[in-house]
Design an enzyme around this catalytic site. Sequence first.
Site, mmCIF file in Angstrom:
data_model
loop_
_atom_site.group_PDB
_atom_site.id
_atom_site.type_symbol
_atom_site.label_atom_id
_atom_site.label_comp_id
_atom_site.label_asym_id
_atom_site.label_seq_id
_atom_site.Cartn_x
_atom_site.Cartn_y
_atom_site.Cartn_z
ATOM 1 N N GLY A 13 5.009 -0.119 6.047
ATOM 2 C CA GLY A 13 6.074 -0.780 5.320
ATOM 3 C C GLY A 13 7.275 -1.113 6.178
ATOM 4 N N GLY A 37 2.905 7.005 8.631
ATOM 5 C CA GLY A 37 4.315 7.277 8.366
ATOM 6 C C GLY A 37 5.211 6.084 8.614
ATOM 7 C CG HIS A 41 -0.421 0.374 2.490
ATOM 8 N ND1 HIS A 41 -0.069 -0.546 3.468
ATOM 9 C CD2 HIS A 41 -0.146 1.588 3.026
ATOM 10 C CE1 HIS A 41 0.392 0.085 4.535
ATOM 11 N NE2 HIS A 41 0.358 1.380 4.285
ATOM 12 C CG ASP A 96 -0.001 -3.951 2.731
ATOM 13 O OD1 ASP A 96 0.526 -3.530 1.685
ATOM 14 O OD2 ASP A 96 -0.286 -3.222 3.705
#
Length: 271
Positions: free
Chosen positions: A222, A219, A82, A128
């Site tokens: 990932g 923020g 994402h 994801d």
Amino acid sequence: MAFLWALTCLALASTVSALLCSSIGCGVPLISPSVQYSERIINGQNAVSGSWPWQVSLQTRTGSHFCGGSLINENWVVTAAHCEFNPSSHVVVLGEYNLASQTEAVQVKTVSKAVTHPNWNTYTLNNDITLLKLSSPAQLGTRVSPVCLAAANLVLSDSQQCVTTGWGRTSTISNAPASRLQQVSLPLISQSQCQQYWGTRITSAMLCAGGAGASSCQGDSGGPLVYQSGNVWTLIGIVSWGSSNCNVRTPAVYTRVSHFRNWIDQIVAQG
């Protein structure tokens, strides 16, 4: 600290780097992190500079951080799908600690290809995960080195204490990212417990952590969720999604790395 909800080194000579990596292996920082597993604040604490050497910052070409990632070997980084990394407009920054500093000896790498899992679902946020191949190998050393990957058959115990890191929001009332890399300790929770919060959205490709007084926020997406066994840190999760306001009583959801280990190995082997 905070998650980016889907809705965060001095390079040694190559010979020295190779010796360091062969002698240390993955998941062993040369600069030791300082982790207190009793942290109970949303934004955790400043990490020790250089102590999470696999943490990378994904940035625009103008230097704006938008997601995190983890170095898994000298050529590859893993992050969240994402984050929508675009090799033509984004870069990977290794060895970063203070986003506001202009003097850190960071490595800025372009990416030759981004490989997103074929079953990534933008609506359910399932699967994801994206792999980024660096255009040139990372120079491994004191402040840049890879994390170990969870084995495909890894079984984790509920309440296992883990650590997540990133430059995400540090307050529920401000959208400003952290300047210095943040860390926070979180307990894993069972799938059944997590489903009490999130229902059938939770799949076998996800794992949950937190809900005990600490969180990540926008923020951090990932970025890594790691746990320590002996002196080795292993990547078990990728920051994926959670509550929009970073509620510290609501568990956050991570991509379960063990679920994708075979796919990761296949993509890396293909080059």
